[in-house]
Design an enzyme around this catalytic site. Structure first.
Site, PDB file in Angstrom:
ATOM      1  N   ASP A  74      -1.170  -8.930  25.735  1.00  0.00           N
ATOM      2  CA  ASP A  74      -1.311  -9.001  24.709  1.00  0.00           C
ATOM      3  C   ASP A  74      -2.937  -8.622  24.306  1.00  0.00           C
ATOM      4  OD1 ASP A  74      -1.082 -10.362  22.890  1.00  0.00           O
ATOM      5  OD2 ASP A  74       0.018 -11.935  23.976  1.00  0.00           O
ATOM      6  N   ASP A  79      -0.982  -8.454  19.225  1.00  0.00           N
ATOM      7  CA  ASP A  79      -0.607  -9.404  18.001  1.00  0.00           C
ATOM      8  C   ASP A  79      -1.020  -9.018  17.087  1.00  0.00           C
ATOM      9  OD1 ASP A  79      -0.818 -12.770  18.241  1.00  0.00           O
ATOM     10  OD2 ASP A  79      -2.840 -11.911  16.720  1.00  0.00           O
ATOM     11  N   GLU A  84       3.336  -7.309  17.038  1.00  0.00           N
ATOM     12  CA  GLU A  84       4.057  -7.867  15.972  1.00  0.00           C
ATOM     13  C   GLU A  84       3.733  -7.624  14.959  1.00  0.00           C
ATOM     14  OE1 GLU A  84       2.463 -12.632  15.926  1.00  0.00           O
ATOM     15  OE2 GLU A  84       0.935 -11.369  16.068  1.00  0.00           O
ATOM     16  N   HIS A 136       5.267 -18.028  22.058  1.00  0.00           N
ATOM     17  CA  HIS A 136       4.853 -19.007  22.616  1.00  0.00           C
ATOM     18  C   HIS A 136       4.405 -19.862  20.774  1.00  0.00           C
ATOM     19  CE1 HIS A 136       2.406 -15.658  20.634  1.00  0.00           C
ATOM     20  NE2 HIS A 136       1.764 -15.595  20.877  1.00  0.00           N
ATOM     21  N   ASP A 137       4.873 -19.071  19.340  1.00  0.00           N
ATOM     22  CA  ASP A 137       4.686 -19.202  18.244  1.00  0.00           C
ATOM     23  C   ASP A 137       6.416 -20.294  18.040  1.00  0.00           C
ATOM     24  OD1 ASP A 137       2.024 -18.655  17.686  1.00  0.00           O
ATOM     25  OD2 ASP A 137       2.609 -16.029  16.967  1.00  0.00           O
TER      26      ASP A 137
END
Length: 559
Positions: A104, A205, A261, A334-335
């Site tokens: 990540d 991210d 993302e 995870h969100d």
């Protein structure tokens, strides 16, 4: 749509990615926190499942203001997770199990405890000053009216130099200044360092937020506590220039998987990020389909699913990128709250609806992403108190609801409970032993009480389980190129209950039918007469011609 030119084959198009949230996956040292040694222990399970790539949520050194997405050292490992030696062993053992590791990459912001920021805040002429975004206040207030993603202002005053720094997320996550070429080269050097170590790619991210509009103008504040920064931060003026530079200096030198993302990205914009000839990334995570049930309070309003709208959005992406770029396919991460609780049925039809949702997603064109626990149908957690939550975003939002908007506490809690990111972050449910086999200590966040029924051990020997169904979905995809490379056409576009589509490659056609409701519904596929002999994937014990039972999913293969 019809068949387009054949798409060039790539290993990352044919892969299935499995996301691990390390803090919640497997604890090996009884401290209640998942770690790298715990992940190593579970590699045989992931190899058995059949996935190809592990996406690790951040494992870098971090004070954990935002669970690792606030990085204080990009070249070290969070103490709670282990050491660099542990990471290198994980990388080696993953490769020995035919699994790749995708890191990540969090470079829109760092932690305020990063050495760069510690230096940056010392003085206006510090060499690291321009690594971050500093501005003078206006009339004793913030430089503009932007609100942060986690509540409050997007600016924090720093009395050392009598200026404000920008933080689009937490105040402990100052935004990096990508307009500074020295900063960009620091990031590129760090990326090369990890790739030289042997990692196989990056999930980036909020990468479409790295370029801000000059002048940082006020955002629309209508009906808001603060102004909306989105138009001035998302897909900014130099973002493609910076990503092309990243590709040229780093990514193009390695055979890696990259996914960015990208909140608020359009199909046209996605072609620039992830078009086959873009020279930037392999694919992006779009959010449009994940926002289809939002309302007055954004993600904190979960409206009933409008399936026609969902189909319209996913079809736009499938057809818009077909032959030109590549989709990333996901329901969970995870969100996001757990999909079986959100758009399925986590009660009576738990097993069937989880399988249906998996079928619907994995038969689309793109690279599928499985979030830990999705493969066993993990559900939202039934917390009863705000004190059980750990996520900074939902805790700040609860405070805003109650203390700034004046919302009733019960209503505020209900909104948090349904949409909190902590729904995805409770520990992985391995077996029915204490804490679901996650830890022999006290978990950092409570385990979902349903772990005694929903866990890997209960499903791994049950051929009818959600886990085996996911394993078979992955295997089917690997054995049938039509699933990876076939074109896509939506069927029954206006049906409010059924998501049906077909995939075409050469003389093969794949028909996918998914009932999103708890009622039986009649279906008629234009141009195809249902034939049970051609049924290759099915989540029900019964088959009725022309009728889909509650949450039934069918896949037909026609040669």
């Amino acid at each position: 749509m019809g068949q387009k030119n054949a798409i060039e084959k790539s290993w990352w198009k044919e892969s299935v990615v499995y996301q691990i949230y390390p803090r919640s996956y497997q604890d090996s040292n009884r401290d209640g926190i998942g770690d790298l040694q715990g992940i190593i222990k579970r590699l045989p399970y992931l190899q058995w499942l059949g996935v190809d790539v592990i996406w690790l949520s951040p494992v870098y050194k971090s004070p954990n203001d935002d669970n690792g997405y606030d990085i204080s050292d990009y070249r070290d490992i969070m103490t709670e997770f282990g050491t660099m030696e542990d990471f290198e062993l994980l990388l080696k053992e993953a490769h020995n199990h035919d699994l790749k590791i995708m890191m990540d990459l969090v470079v829109n912001h760092s932690s305020d405890e990063h050495a760069w920021f510690v230096e940056s805040r010392k003085s206006k002429d510090n060499p690291y000053r321009d690594y971050y975004i500093w501005r003078e206040g206006k009339d004793g207030r913030e430089p503009n009216n932007w609100g942060g993603s986690f509540g409050g202002s997007a600016w924090k005053y720093d009395d050392a130099t009598d200026m404000y720094f920008l933080h689009t997320f937490s105040p402990k996550q100052p935004d990096l200044n990508w307009d500074n070429p020295v900063l960009r080269n620091e990031v590129f050097d760090m990326m090369s360092w990890w790739l030289d170590k042997g990692v196989d790619g990056f999930r980036m991210d909020v990468i479409n937020m790295i370029s801000k509009v000059p002048g940082l103008p006020d955002g629309n504040q209508e009906g808001r506590l603060y102004g909306d920064f989105t138009p001035y931060v998302m897909n900014g003026p130099h973002v493609h220039e910076y990503l092309k530079e990243m590709n040229q200096k780093v990514l193009s030198k390695y055979d890696v998987i990259t996914v960015g993302e990208a909140p608020a990205v359009s199909v046209e914009e996605a072609k620039k990020y992830a078009g086959f000839d873009s020279g930037e990334l392999n694919m992006v995570f779009e959010f449009e389909h994940m926002c289809v049930d939002e309302g007055k309070y954004g993600k904190w309003t979960k409206l009933p699913l409008d399936l026609v709208k969902l189909k319209e959005i996913l079809t736009k992406w499938e057809t818009g990128l077909d032959g030109l770029g590549w989709n990333s396919l996901y329901w969970n991460n995870h969100d996001q709250p757990r999909i079986v609780s959100r758009w399925g049925n986590d009660g009576e039809y738990h097993n069937k609806s989880a399988k249906m949702l998996g079928t619907c997603l994995h038969m689309l064109q793109g690279t599928p992403y499985i979030y830990q626990g999705e493969e066993i149908g993990m559900t939202n957690v039934d917390f009863t108190s705000i004190n059980q939550f750990r996520d900074i975003e939902c805790l700040n939002q609860y405070d805003d609801f109650v203390n700034k908007i004046g919302m009733d506490k019960e209503e505020a809690f209900a909104r948090i409970k349904k949409s909190s990111r902590d729904n995805a972050r409770t520990p992985m449910q391995w077996d029915s032993s204490v804490n679901g086999g996650f830890s022999e200590g006290t978990p950092w966040i409570e385990v979902n009480p349903n772990y005694t029924n929903i866990n890997v051990e209960a499903q791994i020997n049950d051929e009818d389980s959600i886990l085996h169904f996911y394993k078979n979905l992955i295997k089917f995809r690997k054995n049938h190129e039509i699933v990876v490379y076939g074109s896509y056409d939506l069927l029954l576009a206006d049906d409010p209950n059924v998501f049906a589509y077909k995939r075409t490659l050469g003389n093969q056609t794949l028909y996918v039918l998914c009932n999103f409701t708890e009622q039986s519904v009649d279906v008629e596929i234009p141009g195809y007469e249902e034939d049970k002999n051609q049924l290759v994937i099915h989540n029900d014990t019964e088959w009725t011609k022309g009728t889909l039972h509650p949450y039934e999913a069918r896949v037909y293969l026609v040669n």
